[in-house]
Design an enzyme around this catalytic site. Sequence first.
Site, PDB file in Angstrom:
ATOM      1  N   ILE A 446      97.706  55.653 100.679  1.00  0.00           N
ATOM      2  CA  ILE A 446      97.235  54.839  99.561  1.00  0.00           C
ATOM      3  C   ILE A 446      97.069  55.654  98.284  1.00  0.00           C
ATOM      4  O   ILE A 446      97.160  55.112  97.192  1.00  0.00           O
ATOM      5  CB  ILE A 446      95.918  54.130  99.937  1.00  0.00           C
ATOM      6  CG1 ILE A 446      96.117  53.289 101.199  1.00  0.00           C
ATOM      7  CG2 ILE A 446      95.415  53.256  98.804  1.00  0.00           C
ATOM      8  CD1 ILE A 446      97.272  52.306 101.126  1.00  0.00           C
ATOM      9  N   TRP A 576      84.329  47.755  88.583  1.00  0.00           N
ATOM     10  CA  TRP A 576      83.613  48.945  89.025  1.00  0.00           C
ATOM     11  C   TRP A 576      83.040  49.735  87.857  1.00  0.00           C
ATOM     12  O   TRP A 576      82.747  50.931  87.970  1.00  0.00           O
ATOM     13  CB  TRP A 576      84.509  49.793  89.910  1.00  0.00           C
ATOM     14  CG  TRP A 576      84.857  49.071  91.183  1.00  0.00           C
ATOM     15  CD1 TRP A 576      84.392  47.848  91.598  1.00  0.00           C
ATOM     16  CD2 TRP A 576      85.744  49.516  92.205  1.00  0.00           C
ATOM     17  NE1 TRP A 576      84.947  47.502  92.800  1.00  0.00           N
ATOM     18  CE2 TRP A 576      85.775  48.503  93.205  1.00  0.00           C
ATOM     19  CE3 TRP A 576      86.517  50.654  92.376  1.00  0.00           C
ATOM     20  CZ2 TRP A 576      86.555  48.614  94.354  1.00  0.00           C
ATOM     21  CZ3 TRP A 576      87.292  50.763  93.518  1.00  0.00           C
ATOM     22  CH2 TRP A 576      87.302  49.760  94.500  1.00  0.00           C
ATOM     23  N   HIS A 709      87.370  54.215 106.910  1.00  0.00           N
ATOM     24  CA  HIS A 709      85.920  54.308 106.723  1.00  0.00           C
ATOM     25  C   HIS A 709      85.202  54.647 108.028  1.00  0.00           C
ATOM     26  O   HIS A 709      83.978  54.609 108.093  1.00  0.00           O
ATOM     27  CB  HIS A 709      85.374  53.010 106.136  1.00  0.00           C
ATOM     28  CG  HIS A 709      85.736  52.840 104.694  1.00  0.00           C
ATOM     29  ND1 HIS A 709      86.790  52.074 104.280  1.00  0.00           N
ATOM     30  CD2 HIS A 709      85.200  53.374 103.572  1.00  0.00           C
ATOM     31  CE1 HIS A 709      86.877  52.124 102.965  1.00  0.00           C
ATOM     32  NE2 HIS A 709      85.929  52.911 102.508  1.00  0.00           N
TER      33      HIS A 709
END
Length: 772
Positions: A446, A576, A709
């Site tokens: 990614i 964000w 994660h």
Amino acid sequence: MTTTSAASAARATLYGYPRQGQNRELKKAVEGYWKGRVTADALRATAAELRRTHWHDLSGTGIHEVPSGDFSYYDHVLDTTVMVGAIPERHRAAVEEDALDGYFAMARGTQDAAPLEMTKWFDTNYHYLVPELGPDTDFAADSCKQVAELGEALALGLAARPVLVGPVTYLLLAKPAPDAPAGFDPLTLLDRLLPVYAEVLADLRAAGAEWVQLDEPALVQDRTPAELAAVVRAYRVLGGLTDRPRLLVASYFDRLGEALPVLAKAPVDGLALDFTGPAAANLEGLAAAGGLPGKRLVAGVVDGRNIWVNDLERSLSTLGTLLGLADRVDVSPSCSLLHVPLDATAEKDVDPQILRWLAFARQKTAETVTLATGLSQGTDAIAGRLAANRAALASRTGSPIARDPAVRSRTAAVTDTDTRRSQPYAERAAAQRALLGLPLLPTTTIGSFPQTAALRTARADLRAGRIDADGYENRIRTEIQQVIAFQEKAGLDVLVHGEPERNDMVQYFAERLDGFLATRHGWVQSYGTRYVRPPILAGDISRPEPMTVRWTSYAQSLTGKPVKGMLTGPVTMLAWSFVRDDQPLADTARQVALALRDEVRDLEAAGTAVIQVDEPALRETLPLRVAGHAAYLAWATEAFRLATSGVRPDTQVHTHMCYAEFGDIVQAIDDLDADVISLEAARSHMQVARELAAHGYPRAAGPGLWDIHSPRVPDLAETAGLLRTGLEAIPAGRLWVNPDCGLKTRGWPETRASLENLVAAARTVRAEIDAS
């Protein structure tokens, strides 16, 4: 202002407070525990000291009633799962053996057991752990945490109000367990869950709680008659308990709408409502419902999600109107202050003119106390603070920092042609295949690679002057060389430079765009121990010079394989960051998109054939009510296309999204017109691949095969199995192979092993396709 009996009783309170501490002590203690450097007792002691410090700060500021139970080692929804005993079967043994380790196993997973799925908390960048429920779920009350933390606050001589996730919201946030029958609705478990809540409430009452707050933010979304009937049933039961504290039902983030009269009539003792932004409509709704006679109203008039100073006089006007609608009106921020940094005064590098416009958690607490004082004692009691507030607001309105005529002129000149690729996808795809020559099921990552201690030390050394710019850049070059070499050896097809020079995917760009302001200490929890420093969008946006071309070009010079250029998209840059509140978001998004458009063109001109513009926040920023979806998605997708449509047909544009519910924005994903999209899919067992297939998504997609994660390393069999599941929904000619998300939070040993398994899985399945 004339005071009344209701006004004279006004008090200041909060829904919740940042957990991390001034120097992120909680993060350091938890991660130290995971690594074996901090004992469980030491971790608990750190947490207890943080709670004491926060409560003392709040009480000293003038908060009359502090929240308890809002503190969490990882996530408050996971805490609720423990409180009601909804432990997934795969984690039960770990929880029974050691409650703390079992808690973290549910959050992060183990090598043998996958963690709970993680997704966004409504339209914020906070992530919660999704409860897994099925028809066989047996709830059991465990109020130890809630009772203990209440006891800590009471022992300090404070008035404390425990805060719990409400039963209806808990069930609406849950998902069916993997083994649940098709069509199972967790809300059907309400009657089984309510006795557990009743037991917890009784425990808290016995421990000294006068009030308990039950958060029901899910009720600000569109709700069916059946769901509203469940609200009626839930609070008829809980409100009818004889052994209970007084109940305060709270909502936030938007207006309650059709749920407001339901709650107003419920046999509870008070409501806590948001009156900021779109939730200002709660004022009209409350009046239409006949107010709250005989009940307490906690009025959220200080924006708990943004960082601009409150307009105190406007808030006092709102509070004055509310005085006639409830038996008692107290003052609070609009939601938990979990979503803002701790203290603006720590920002020593911020221009003092701008600093006076900012309010972080401590400043918002002070604003709340000021408003409660003004409501109770009249405006004369706060005259000095009102005058200072007026001056701060005026200085911002008149500041040249906020407006750049050149930016506004360029934005106004954008046409529809600027937001469209020059050729349709089929023609672009053919040109890209010819240029890139990639195999079936191409592999990539990614963007980011592990941010090692050495990299963080290098940045600290540069800031402290221990190394100069040349020394720092030499370290970055070495890291890029190592990342490229590893990817080539592992056999990845489209490489990345690893982003060693970037501190954060938004902050890095904000520091290089005019109009943004970066902070040094403005940490906000994103999930678990992951904290970010959202930049502040203070003025019009422009790009003074290229931001990524140099390092991307350097990485490309080290390999014959394509290296992706990596950018953060306009919607995510807004989502964000703390955005300006003096113009529509669509206008700001267009400014950011034009700055990124310049960067995309410069990358292409430098020879970058694959450019990824990440938009993980596209779903997160979706308005909570359906009525706002179309307008938002129109400007959000237009902004992405404006940023990416100025390139040649053979330049391949990627985007990435993660940890959100994508099913209801698949059309918007289609409207982005990206050539390739990568999405989180490992925790949700390829759900998004099925959603794309059901929509008839026509372009290439890479549903993630590795949940980054979690520290666990998926083996070859698991990874290949997920890839085969993806192939059931997406044809091999359009399927990419990649992790769920960037790798900056992972260590190198698990990164090497997981990516090697990912490449091996792609080769295994390619061979199966060739053989068939």
